[in-house]
Design a protein around this motif. Structure first.
Motif, short mmCIF file in Angstrom:
data_model
loop_
_atom_site.label_atom_id
_atom_site.label_comp_id
_atom_site.label_asym_id
_atom_site.label_seq_id
_atom_site.Cartn_x
_atom_site.Cartn_y
_atom_site.Cartn_z
N THR A 90 -1.85 -8.78 -3.56
CA THR A 90 -1.93 -7.60 -2.80
C THR A 90 -1.68 -6.35 -3.88
O THR A 90 -2.33 -5.48 -3.40
CB THR A 90 -0.51 -7.91 -1.94
OG1 THR A 90 -0.70 -8.87 -1.09
CG2 THR A 90 -0.34 -6.55 -1.07
N GLY A 91 -0.92 -6.45 -4.76
CA GLY A 91 -0.96 -5.30 -5.70
C GLY A 91 -2.29 -5.03 -6.39
O GLY A 91 -2.73 -3.94 -6.37
N ILE A 92 -3.29 -5.84 -6.74
CA ILE A 92 -4.53 -5.71 -7.28
C ILE A 92 -5.39 -5.42 -6.08
O ILE A 92 -5.98 -4.21 -6.64
CB ILE A 92 -5.10 -7.19 -7.68
CG1 ILE A 92 -4.40 -7.64 -9.15
CG2 ILE A 92 -6.39 -7.20 -7.93
CD1 ILE A 92 -4.48 -9.20 -9.28
N GLU A 93 -5.15 -5.74 -4.92
CA GLU A 93 -6.23 -4.95 -3.96
C GLU A 93 -5.78 -3.72 -3.59
O GLU A 93 -6.99 -2.78 -3.45
CB GLU A 93 -6.21 -6.07 -2.76
CG GLU A 93 -6.70 -7.38 -2.97
CD GLU A 93 -6.66 -8.18 -1.63
OE1 GLU A 93 -7.67 -9.07 -1.19
OE2 GLU A 93 -5.46 -8.22 -0.78
N VAL A 94 -4.57 -3.33 -3.58
CA VAL A 94 -4.25 -1.89 -3.26
C VAL A 94 -4.64 -1.10 -4.56
O VAL A 94 -5.08 0.17 -4.08
CB VAL A 94 -2.91 -1.75 -3.06
CG1 VAL A 94 -2.43 -0.45 -2.88
CG2 VAL A 94 -2.39 -2.65 -1.55
N ALA A 130 0.76 -1.20 0.07
CA ALA A 130 -0.05 0.05 -0.16
C ALA A 130 0.96 1.18 -0.20
O ALA A 130 0.70 2.16 -0.70
CB ALA A 130 -0.96 -0.01 1.40
N ALA A 131 1.84 1.35 0.69
CA ALA A 131 2.96 2.43 0.77
C ALA A 131 3.53 2.50 -0.50
O ALA A 131 3.78 3.51 -0.91
CB ALA A 131 3.82 2.30 1.96
N ALA A 132 3.73 1.29 -1.04
CA ALA A 132 4.70 1.35 -2.19
C ALA A 132 3.96 1.90 -3.29
O ALA A 132 4.13 3.08 -4.34
CB ALA A 132 5.15 0.11 -2.77
N LEU A 133 2.49 1.46 -3.46
CA LEU A 133 1.85 1.84 -4.63
C LEU A 133 1.38 3.36 -4.21
O LEU A 133 0.97 4.16 -5.43
CB LEU A 133 0.61 1.23 -4.74
CG LEU A 133 0.86 -0.40 -5.37
CD1 LEU A 133 -0.62 -1.23 -5.37
CD2 LEU A 133 1.27 -0.06 -6.98
N GLY A 134 1.11 3.66 -3.09
CA GLY A 134 0.87 5.23 -2.69
C GLY A 134 1.95 5.96 -3.33
O GLY A 134 1.95 7.04 -3.73
N ALA A 135 3.53 5.59 -3.30
CA ALA A 135 4.48 6.19 -3.69
C ALA A 135 4.66 6.54 -5.26
O ALA A 135 4.81 7.65 -5.68
CB ALA A 135 5.84 5.64 -3.16
N VAL A 136 3.97 5.29 -5.82
CA VAL A 136 3.87 5.39 -7.31
C VAL A 136 2.98 6.49 -7.56
O VAL A 136 3.16 7.18 -8.51
CB VAL A 136 3.66 3.80 -7.64
CG1 VAL A 136 3.27 4.12 -9.35
CG2 VAL A 136 4.74 2.85 -7.61
N ALA A 137 1.68 6.61 -7.02
CA ALA A 137 0.74 7.15 -7.40
C ALA A 137 1.05 8.89 -7.21
O ALA A 137 1.01 9.69 -7.89
CB ALA A 137 -0.62 7.09 -6.64
N ASP A 138 1.96 9.13 -6.09
CA ASP A 138 2.43 10.46 -5.92
C ASP A 138 3.78 10.95 -6.90
O ASP A 138 3.53 11.91 -7.40
CB ASP A 138 3.24 10.54 -4.53
CG ASP A 138 2.26 10.33 -3.31
OD1 ASP A 138 0.86 10.54 -3.46
OD2 ASP A 138 2.74 10.14 -2.23
N GLU A 139 4.21 9.73 -7.06
CA GLU A 139 5.32 10.26 -8.33
C GLU A 139 4.83 10.53 -9.52
O GLU A 139 5.22 11.39 -10.56
CB GLU A 139 6.44 9.12 -8.49
CG GLU A 139 7.36 8.91 -7.28
CD GLU A 139 8.30 10.14 -7.22
OE1 GLU A 139 8.57 11.03 -8.08
OE2 GLU A 139 8.74 10.23 -6.05
#
Length: 403
Positions: A131-135, A65-74
């Motif tokens: 996990t990636g799909i759910e996030v 969740a933190a990783a994909l949040g960082a992707v979204a921010d970038e």
């Protein structure tokens, strides 16, 4: 055409997330990147926008969740955020679809639950994919999201190729059969090879050699896979960087009964301490080539074992197909090692396979022929593009669903 033509491709591993944003209108890639070392004390994100300098930072990413949040921010920092009205869909790489998912599939709660039921078939990969799909679905619950399966392209194998010769009831009870992997790569490369030859995929028989740290071969007849080297898991088949590939199954029993090794120890041996690494202590083909050139006997043996297995599969798939129009090399080793390509086909002139040494030595990023003009079978190098294949399949599902 709708403004929504971009697809975000996500590849969620156990401790990493790779991503690419691809615009299907013109094939451009506005951004790509990687988050790695998820769950460790310090992770890293590298973001590469097309029109700005790459950015890299180190920080802890406790979970996906933190990783994909960082992707979204970038992405948002470059005006490419997940809230963009130009984003048509998110495409997810999913490793194992079993026999249920044999084509790209629009993700729903029911599909995600079905993927959970397939975890025993891919315990190292499917949990991270899920996990990636759910996030991602929580980040954009309104956006179509599609799973594209590594196993799907190989679902066209006939039962004679997919079945293991064990008790049928036992095999069916535990879903034991040959599924194959690297399917998006084999599908993309076989189709691009047909284009390189100026023919339709339906008119071409191709042997695809996907040679990276993981390695697999496939026999593709008229655009459909009829055999592939990986099986129930990615362990079967060619010699790989750290995986053994084919071996006598009684070796496992021998290591347990005589060697006293546990199931987990055998699993680690065959998946992480075998292949090129097990044979010579290196799993980088460049280093093995350097050592071989210096007269290192262990490195030379590792190379010879690797090539012997590769040539066996080329010959076997020639027999399976009956007629071969092209042999194509792809992935890191296949695209970059002229030595591997030469060794794999040298001596096969009786099968109509002749390499041009000058063409083979040329390096490049474009699909190219490396066979001699007199060769009856074309030999090619075609760089793979699994992300583009996932994006194309995802976009097709979204357009079909919308239409």
């Amino acid at each position: 055409m709708s403004d929504a033509t971009r697809v975000l491709v996500l590849n969620s591993g156990s401790s990493s997330v790779k991503y690419q944003l691809i615009d299907m209108a013109d094939g451009s890639r506005p951004a790509s990147g990687l988050v790695e070392r998820i769950g460790e004390s310090q992770g890293r994100i590298k973001h590469e926008p097309a029109h700005h300098a790459p950015r890299e930072r180190y920080e802890a990413f406790p979970d996906h969740a933190a990783a994909l949040g960082a992707v979204a921010d970038e992405l948002a920092a470059d005006g490419l955020g997940l809230d963009s009205d130009r984003l048509a869909a998110i495409g997810h790489r999913a490793v194992h679809g079993g026999t249920r998912f044999t084509e790209p599939t629009l993700l729903t709660d029911e599909v995600v639950e079905a993927l959970r039921e397939l975890i025993p078939l891919a315990p190292l990969h499917n949990p991270a994919n899920i996990t990636g799909i759910e996030v991602a679905r929580k980040l954009r619950p309104d956006l179509p999201q599609v799973a594209v399966f590594d196993t799907a392209f190989h679902a066209t194998m006939p039962e004679s190729a997919a079945r293991y010769a064990i008790d049928r009831a036992t095999a069916d009870a535990y879903q034991v059969r040959r599924y194959g992997f690297h399917g998006t790569s084999h599908q993309y490369v076989s189709r691009r090879t047909a284009q390189l030859l100026g023919r339709s995929p339906e008119a071409v028989n191709v042997i695809v050699l996907h040679l990276g740290n993981g390695a697999s071969a496939s026999a593709v007849a008229g655009g459909r896979c009829v055999d592939t080297s990986m099986g129930l898991t990615p362990l079967e088949g060619l010699v790989m960087g750290t995986r053994s590939g084919d071996l006598d199954p009684a070796i496992l029993l021998h290591l347990h009964r005589v060697g006293g090794m546990s199931v987990d120890e055998i699993d680690t041996l065959l998946n992480r301490r075998s292949g090129l690494l097990g044979l010579c202590g290196d799993n980088d083909m460049r280093e093995i080539g350097r050592r071989t050139g210096e007269g290192d006997a262990e490195a030379k043996l590792a190379f010879d074992v690797y090539i012997h297995r590769l040539r066996k599969y080329v010959g076997a798939y020639y027999a399976v197909l009956g007629r071969v129009d092209a042999i194509v090399f792809t992935a890191g080793v296949g695209e970059n090692s002229a030595e591997v390509r030469e060794a794999a086909v040298t001596g096969l002139e009786a099968l109509g396979i002749e390499l041009d040494p000058v063409r083979n030595a040329v390096r490049g990023s474009a699909p190219r022929l490396i066979s001699a003009d007199s060769s009856r079978v074309a030999v090619a190098v075609v760089p793979t593009d699994e992300e583009l294949e996932i994006a194309q399949q995802t976009f097709a599902v979204v357009r079909r669903t919308a239409g």
